[in-house]
Design an enzyme around this catalytic site. Structure first.
Site, PDB file in Angstrom:
ATOM      1  CD  GLN A 147      -0.067-116.192 122.142  1.00  0.00           C
ATOM      2  OE1 GLN A 147      -0.100-117.251 121.516  1.00  0.00           O
ATOM      3  NE2 GLN A 147      -0.378-116.117 123.422  1.00  0.00           N
TER       4      GLN A 147
ATOM      5  CG  ASP B 142       4.778-110.406 121.649  1.00  0.00           C
ATOM      6  OD1 ASP B 142       5.599-109.461 121.645  1.00  0.00           O
ATOM      7  OD2 ASP B 142       4.172-110.767 122.672  1.00  0.00           O
TER       8      ASP B 142
ATOM      9  CB  SER C 177       6.930-112.670 123.302  1.00  0.00           C
ATOM     10  OG  SER C 177       5.963-112.011 124.096  1.00  0.00           O
TER      11      SER C 177
ATOM     12  CE1 TYR D  12       3.975-103.817 125.494  1.00  0.00           C
ATOM     13  CE2 TYR D  12       1.620-103.718 125.103  1.00  0.00           C
ATOM     14  CZ  TYR D  12       2.910-103.837 124.628  1.00  0.00           C
ATOM     15  OH  TYR D  12       3.116-103.986 123.280  1.00  0.00           O
TER      16      TYR D  12
END
Length: 376
Positions: free
Chosen positions: A125, A128, A131, A226
């Site tokens: 994360q 990412d 994001s 995804y």
């Protein structure tokens, strides 16, 4: 170890690394070279980089001598031709849409890491980039819609009469969609949301939006976070539901994309014909074809009385914060491939390193990219 930051081309306003991250790399004994003016459009000038310990260098020196080269956008062949074999390029390289370029990178014996292919796991994360940038895109999409819309977003009760709140329809409840929900709700709109993943219903409702459920969605639990393609029967049912909602919507924000494929057309011409005059669509999937039948990338299209804005580059409209977030993602990834002393250590047993690596030792090594190449 020398890391080089290139100035972006083609109107890209972001920069790969910001001065704060340069300081952190200096502490890891990494020398940082920055092309002159690389951070200007993101409001990080050369002096800020030099104060952080970087050295300002011409692009030719960075391309020929840096061990790791950062270029946020996919590199051109002219740029690749200036990079010696054995060097590393890191960026958002979009390899699933550029299989021909990927083969060229491999032929030049260049190791490439594309941060948009990092597995979307809990551990990844902090790296990412999809994001961190989608969060900005969702926020700016609503603000852009509000500025383009001819009416108020919130409900107003005045002596001259009452104004009903805007009705916003969001297609896709990923990071961009969730931020769009939150922003639209802050502005006082009534929000409905479609997504193929029933698991996001709770998140959508917690933000104050209505989740429109459609049964029979394909299981996306093994897709690494995804989107996946849906069956023809599901798509037909989905279009029927969207058609019902879109006829009542004032604002539509579309975010649906499938890696390596054209964006699904969720809003057909028949649906556009049913929309209210003055309605606005912000299509965040414009770069891969768009979610409407009339979308054109980087253009505003007026379909009858509906305004369709195709823009997949909204993060670049907030370059300072977008660059800060991106640079932090990059730094967290670098900690996986560099030792504390700044030496290169490519551990392909690490699923994140393996998932991000596209080419190495003259070969295309990424499994997802290879599967797209086989289909192509």
């Amino acid at each position: 170890m020398i890391a080089g930051i290139l100035k972006e081309k083609n109107g890209e306003t972001r920069v790969s690394l910001v001065p704060d991250v340069v300081k952190q790399l200096q502490q890891m004994s990494v020398t940082v070279w920055v092309e002159q003016g690389a951070g200007d459009t993101a409001y990080f000038n050369d002096n800020a980089y030099m104060q952080a310990g970087a050295v300002i260098k011409p692009a030719a020196d960075i391309l020929s001598q840096a061990d790791i080269i950062f270029t946020l956008q996919p590199p051109s062949r002219a740029l690749i031709d200036q990079v010696p074999a054995g060097k590393i390029i890191i960026g958002i390289l979009q390899p699933l849409y550029r299989v021909g370029e990927v083969e060229y990178w491999a032929s030049k014996q260049i190791t490439t890491f594309s941060l948009d292919t990092i597995p979307r796991t809990t551990r990844a994360q902090t790296m990412d980039v999809l994001s961190s940038q989608a969060n900005i895109a969702g926020y700016k999409a609503v603000l852009l819609a509000a500025c383009s819309y001819s009416r108020y977003f919130p409900m107003f009760m005045t002596a001259a009469g009452s104004i009903a709140p805007a009705k916003v329809l969001i297609l896709g409840a990923g990071v961009a969609g969730l931020q769009a929900i939150a922003t639209a709700r802050r502005l006082g709109a009534v929000v409905e949301v479609f997504d193929t993943r029933p698991a996001v219903k709770e998140e959508v409702m917690s933000l104050g939006a209505k989740f429109v459920e459609i049964e029979g969605a394909a299981d996306a639990s093994k897709a690494g976070g995804y989107a996946v393609e849906q069956s023809a029967a599901y798509q037909q049912q989905q279009q029927q539901k969207i058609a019902e909602s879109i006829a009542k919507a004032d604002i539509v924000i579309t975010t649906a994309q499938i890696p390596g494929k054209a964006a699904p057309v969720l809003v057909t011409s028949d649906m556009l014909d049913q929309m209210r005059p003055g309605s606005v669509i912000i299509d965040l999937a414009a770069a891969t074809g768009g979610n409407t039948s009339a979308t054109k990338n980087n253009e505003t299209v007026h379909y009858r009385d509906v305004t369709i804005i195709g823009n997949s580059s909204l993060p670049a409209t907030m370059p300072a914060d977008a660059s800060k977030l991106y640079a932090k993602n990059v730094f967290n990834f670098l900690k996986l491939i560099l030792t504390k002393e700044g030496s290169l250590h490519l551990n392909f047993e690490d699923d994140i390193v393996k998932g991000a690596c596209i080419t190495h030792n003259g070969e295309v090594v990424n499994e997802r990219v290879k599967s797209v190449m086989q289909v192509a």
